[in-house]
Structure formats: C-alpha cells, structure tokens
Design a protein around this motif. Structure first.
Motif, PDB file in Angstrom:
ATOM      1  N   GLN A 147       0.828  -1.217   0.000  1.00 41.30           N
ATOM      2  CA  GLN A 147       0.000   0.000   0.000  1.00 41.30           C
ATOM      3  C   GLN A 147       0.861   1.266   0.000  1.00 41.30           C
ATOM      4  O   GLN A 147       1.854   1.363   0.709  1.00 41.30           O
ATOM      5  CB  GLN A 147      -0.897   0.007   1.233  1.00 41.30           C
ATOM      6  CG  GLN A 147      -1.728   1.263   1.387  1.00 41.30           C
ATOM      7  CD  GLN A 147      -2.651   1.197   2.587  1.00 41.30           C
ATOM      8  OE1 GLN A 147      -3.352   0.217   2.775  1.00 41.30           O
ATOM      9  NE2 GLN A 147      -2.655   2.243   3.398  1.00 41.30           N
ATOM     10  N   ASP A 148       0.454   2.231  -0.825  1.00 43.57           N
ATOM     11  CA  ASP A 148       1.098   3.554  -0.872  1.00 43.57           C
ATOM     12  C   ASP A 148       2.547   3.522  -1.345  1.00 43.57           C
ATOM     13  O   ASP A 148       3.332   4.417  -1.000  1.00 43.57           O
ATOM     14  CB  ASP A 148       1.021   4.247   0.495  1.00 43.57           C
ATOM     15  CG  ASP A 148      -0.411   4.559   0.907  1.00 43.57           C
ATOM     16  OD1 ASP A 148      -1.218   4.875   0.016  1.00 43.57           O
ATOM     17  OD2 ASP A 148      -0.712   4.478   2.105  1.00 43.57           O
TER      18      ASP A 148
ATOM     19  N   ALA B 272       4.293   4.711  -3.773  1.00 44.07           N
ATOM     20  CA  ALA B 272       3.920   5.720  -4.770  1.00 44.07           C
ATOM     21  C   ALA B 272       4.702   5.618  -6.076  1.00 44.07           C
ATOM     22  O   ALA B 272       4.197   5.982  -7.141  1.00 44.07           O
ATOM     23  CB  ALA B 272       4.090   7.121  -4.168  1.00 44.07           C
TER      24      ALA B 272
ATOM     25  N   PHE C 209      -3.038  -1.211  -2.844  1.00 43.48           N
ATOM     26  CA  PHE C 209      -3.866  -0.006  -2.783  1.00 43.48           C
ATOM     27  C   PHE C 209      -3.020   1.263  -2.926  1.00 43.48           C
ATOM     28  O   PHE C 209      -1.992   1.434  -2.280  1.00 43.48           O
ATOM     29  CB  PHE C 209      -4.618   0.025  -1.453  1.00 43.48           C
ATOM     30  CG  PHE C 209      -5.367   1.297  -1.190  1.00 43.48           C
ATOM     31  CD1 PHE C 209      -6.425   1.680  -1.997  1.00 43.48           C
ATOM     32  CD2 PHE C 209      -5.003   2.124  -0.139  1.00 43.48           C
ATOM     33  CE1 PHE C 209      -7.114   2.854  -1.766  1.00 43.48           C
ATOM     34  CE2 PHE C 209      -5.687   3.305   0.108  1.00 43.48           C
ATOM     35  CZ  PHE C 209      -6.754   3.668  -0.712  1.00 43.48           C
ATOM     36  N   ASN C 210      -3.451   2.123  -3.853  1.00 40.95           N
ATOM     37  CA  ASN C 210      -2.845   3.445  -4.037  1.00 40.95           C
ATOM     38  C   ASN C 210      -1.395   3.386  -4.523  1.00 40.95           C
ATOM     39  O   ASN C 210      -0.591   4.266  -4.206  1.00 40.95           O
ATOM     40  CB  ASN C 210      -2.938   4.271  -2.750  1.00 40.95           C
ATOM     41  CG  ASN C 210      -2.840   5.758  -3.013  1.00 40.95           C
ATOM     42  OD1 ASN C 210      -3.320   6.260  -4.025  1.00 40.95           O
ATOM     43  ND2 ASN C 210      -2.202   6.476  -2.106  1.00 40.95           N
ATOM     44  N   CYS C 211      -1.062   2.363  -5.297  1.00 42.65           N
ATOM     45  CA  CYS C 211       0.248   2.331  -5.971  1.00 42.65           C
ATOM     46  C   CYS C 211       0.078   3.101  -7.283  1.00 42.65           C
ATOM     47  O   CYS C 211      -0.187   2.526  -8.347  1.00 42.65           O
ATOM     48  CB  CYS C 211       0.690   0.899  -6.224  1.00 42.65           C
ATOM     49  SG  CYS C 211       1.125  -0.009  -4.725  1.00 42.65           S
ATOM     50  N   GLN C 212       0.235   4.387  -7.213  1.00 43.76           N
ATOM     51  CA  GLN C 212      -0.179   5.282  -8.292  1.00 43.76           C
ATOM     52  C   GLN C 212       0.688   5.212  -9.546  1.00 43.76           C
ATOM     53  O   GLN C 212       0.280   5.707 -10.598  1.00 43.76           O
ATOM     54  CB  GLN C 212      -0.215   6.715  -7.765  1.00 43.76           C
ATOM     55  CG  GLN C 212      -1.224   6.914  -6.652  1.00 43.76           C
ATOM     56  CD  GLN C 212      -1.218   8.333  -6.102  1.00 43.76           C
ATOM     57  OE1 GLN C 212      -0.513   9.206  -6.604  1.00 43.76           O
ATOM     58  NE2 GLN C 212      -1.996   8.562  -5.065  1.00 43.76           N
TER      59      GLN C 212
ATOM     60  N   ASN D 239     -10.469  -4.504  -3.102  1.00 46.60           N
ATOM     61  CA  ASN D 239      -9.657  -3.279  -3.146  1.00 46.60           C
ATOM     62  C   ASN D 239      -8.164  -3.529  -3.380  1.00 46.60           C
ATOM     63  O   ASN D 239      -7.334  -2.659  -3.099  1.00 46.60           O
ATOM     64  CB  ASN D 239      -9.830  -2.478  -1.850  1.00 46.60           C
ATOM     65  CG  ASN D 239     -11.251  -2.026  -1.615  1.00 46.60           C
ATOM     66  OD1 ASN D 239     -11.713  -1.049  -2.200  1.00 46.60           O
ATOM     67  ND2 ASN D 239     -11.965  -2.747  -0.758  1.00 46.60           N
TER      68      ASN D 239
ATOM     69  N   ARG E 190      -7.020  -1.046  -5.859  1.00 49.83           N
ATOM     70  CA  ARG E 190      -7.812   0.193  -5.832  1.00 49.83           C
ATOM     71  C   ARG E 190      -6.890   1.431  -5.882  1.00 49.83           C
ATOM     72  O   ARG E 190      -5.835   1.464  -5.263  1.00 49.83           O
ATOM     73  CB  ARG E 190      -8.658   0.243  -4.565  1.00 49.83           C
ATOM     74  CG  ARG E 190      -9.519   1.482  -4.455  1.00 49.83           C
ATOM     75  CD  ARG E 190     -10.499   1.378  -3.324  1.00 49.83           C
ATOM     76  NE  ARG E 190     -11.341   2.571  -3.233  1.00 49.83           N
ATOM     77  CZ  ARG E 190     -12.484   2.640  -2.567  1.00 49.83           C
ATOM     78  NH1 ARG E 190     -12.938   1.569  -1.927  1.00 49.83           N
ATOM     79  NH2 ARG E 190     -13.179   3.754  -2.531  1.00 49.83           N
ATOM     80  N   ALA E 191      -7.327   2.427  -6.638  1.00 56.27           N
ATOM     81  CA  ALA E 191      -6.627   3.714  -6.748  1.00 56.27           C
ATOM     82  C   ALA E 191      -5.240   3.589  -7.378  1.00 56.27           C
ATOM     83  O   ALA E 191      -4.382   4.448  -7.159  1.00 56.27           O
ATOM     84  CB  ALA E 191      -6.534   4.405  -5.392  1.00 56.27           C
ATOM     85  N   CYS E 192      -5.029   2.528  -8.161  1.00 54.47           N
ATOM     86  CA  CYS E 192      -3.794   2.436  -8.960  1.00 54.47           C
ATOM     87  C   CYS E 192      -4.058   3.217 -10.246  1.00 54.47           C
ATOM     88  O   CYS E 192      -4.408   2.642 -11.293  1.00 54.47           O
ATOM     89  CB  CYS E 192      -3.435   0.984  -9.241  1.00 54.47           C
ATOM     90  SG  CYS E 192      -2.952   0.053  -7.772  1.00 54.47           S
ATOM     91  N   SER E 193      -3.903   4.503 -10.185  1.00 56.97           N
ATOM     92  CA  SER E 193      -4.388   5.407 -11.226  1.00 56.97           C
ATOM     93  C   SER E 193      -3.612   5.312 -12.543  1.00 56.97           C
ATOM     94  O   SER E 193      -4.083   5.813 -13.567  1.00 56.97           O
ATOM     95  CB  SER E 193      -4.366   6.851 -10.713  1.00 56.97           C
ATOM     96  OG  SER E 193      -3.076   7.201 -10.248  1.00 56.97           O
TER      97      SER E 193
END
Length: 222
Positions: free
Chosen positions: A140-141, A143, A163-166, A183, A186-189
């Motif tokens: 998670q995170d 980045a 989660f959130n590995c952008q 999730n 989730r939020a892997c944009s």
C-alpha cells in the motif's frame, strides 16, 4: 561547557551543555563544597572532560547501530519466514527465496501486512518463486512502484495489497493465483493493462476501483 553546578544533600549535580546536543547532560558527583574559584575551575575542567568522553562513547554506539534491510517472522513449525518489514533504500530490488537466521536456512513464503507499505523509493521489485501469499496492504502507498514481478508460486493476493500504488502501469497475475481480495488494486491510477490467470476463482469487490486509466483486462477462457 559547564552551565550549572547544583549541590544537593547527597551529591553534586552538574549540568553540561555540549555543542552537538540540544539538551544538557546531567552528571552527579559526591558532595563537594566549592569555596575557591581556582578549585571550581579545576572541577569544571574535569567535568567537561568527562562530558566529552560520555558524548564520544554515546556517538560511537549510534554509528555502530545498523538498520536491518528486511525483518522476518519465523514459523518454526514449517521452517518458513514471512517478510514483516522492508527498510531498503534501492529503487530496484530482488528478494531472495531463502534467508539464513541464526545459522539456519528458512524459505521466504509470504509478505506480511504493511511489509512494504509506504516504501516510496522502490520502483521495481522481483519476488521469489517461494512466495504464496501477499497479505493485506503489503504494498500500500508505494507511490513510485512501476513494476512488480509476481512469482508463479503465488496463490493469494489479499485485500488492499496494492492499494494506491499510483505509478503501477501493468500487472500480470500468475496462473496459480485463485483469489484477488477486495480493493487489491484500488486507486492504482496509472494501471492500464491487467492479465488475469487461468486458475482465478474469485475477484472480490472494488478490486480495480479507481483505476482511472485502465484500458484492457485479459480474462482467461475456460
């Protein structure tokens, strides 16, 4: 330098301010009544010398301390270990399939909760072909994580694992993975391509929610 000498009932409390420390050092000596300025100066010089010695000793201990790159939790029943904390500073890393702890070799079989979470420097990582579980919020995170090579031994990706590995752009799920938790991505944009495995049995809720640039998902044919 000595900033205060404070006598009390049983000892002499001396406060010493050293340049590379924010707070003064406290030193205690047997009770001494100082009546002569010359003697007082001599005591100050002795105290200052001891203070410098104490700081030097303390500093050497700090320098010798070593932060472990990877911390493990041992399962003595199975001779396996789980990675519980990653402290590496590399941008690319390959995790070893085994580790020697106390002159005994253990297989690395899982990534524990939050083990790599917030490791912002890592960009590429390869997991060994001994890992079977990636636990909740393991990555998670992260980045700057752009690529991760998942092993064929992997069977389970738990909730919020990535989660959130952008920066993660694509992911290939190995064929032996049977479940992807809720999730998980989730939020892997930046995630635009996903390859699902033949043996997948369950994809939980919101697994790819918030993957705003997702272009293709390759679903296996049964």
């Amino acid at each position: 330098k000595v900033i205060k000498i404070l006598p009390d009932k049983k000892s002499l409390l001396v406060l010493v301010q050293v340049s590379n420390r924010k707070s003064p050092i406290e030193l205690r000596f047997s009770q001494i009544i100082v009546k002569n300025q010359t003697l007082n100066d001599q005591i100050k010089e002795i105290v200052n010398a001891q203070a410098r010695k104490k700081v030097a000793t303390s500093s050497s201990v700090v320098v010798k301390r070593k932060v472990e790159k990877i911390k493990y939790k041992i399962n003595y029943k199975t001779d396996e270990v789980s990675i519980v904390k990653y402290n590496g500073i590399e941008t690319e890393d390959v995790i070893s399939p085994t580790v020697n702890l106390s002159n005994r070799e253990y297989r690395v079989t899982s990534i524990a909760n939050h083990a790599f979470s917030s490791a912002k420097q890592i960009e590429l990582i390869k997991l060994p072909d001994t890992i079977t579980i990636i636990d909740e919020r393991s990555f998670q995170d992260c980045a700057n994580l752009k690529e991760i090579e998942l092993p064929n031994s992997l069977k389970l990706i738990e909730d919020f694992a990535f989660f959130n590995c952008q920066s993660l752009a694509s992911i290939k799920i190995p064929n032996n993975v049977e479940k992807i938790g809720s999730n998980a991505f989730r939020a892997c944009s930046s995630l635009h391509t996903i390859l699902l495995p033949q043996n997948i049995r369950s994809i939980e809720t919101y697994t790819f929610y918030g993957c705003s640039t997702l272009k293709s998902i390759e679903i296996p044919q049964y």
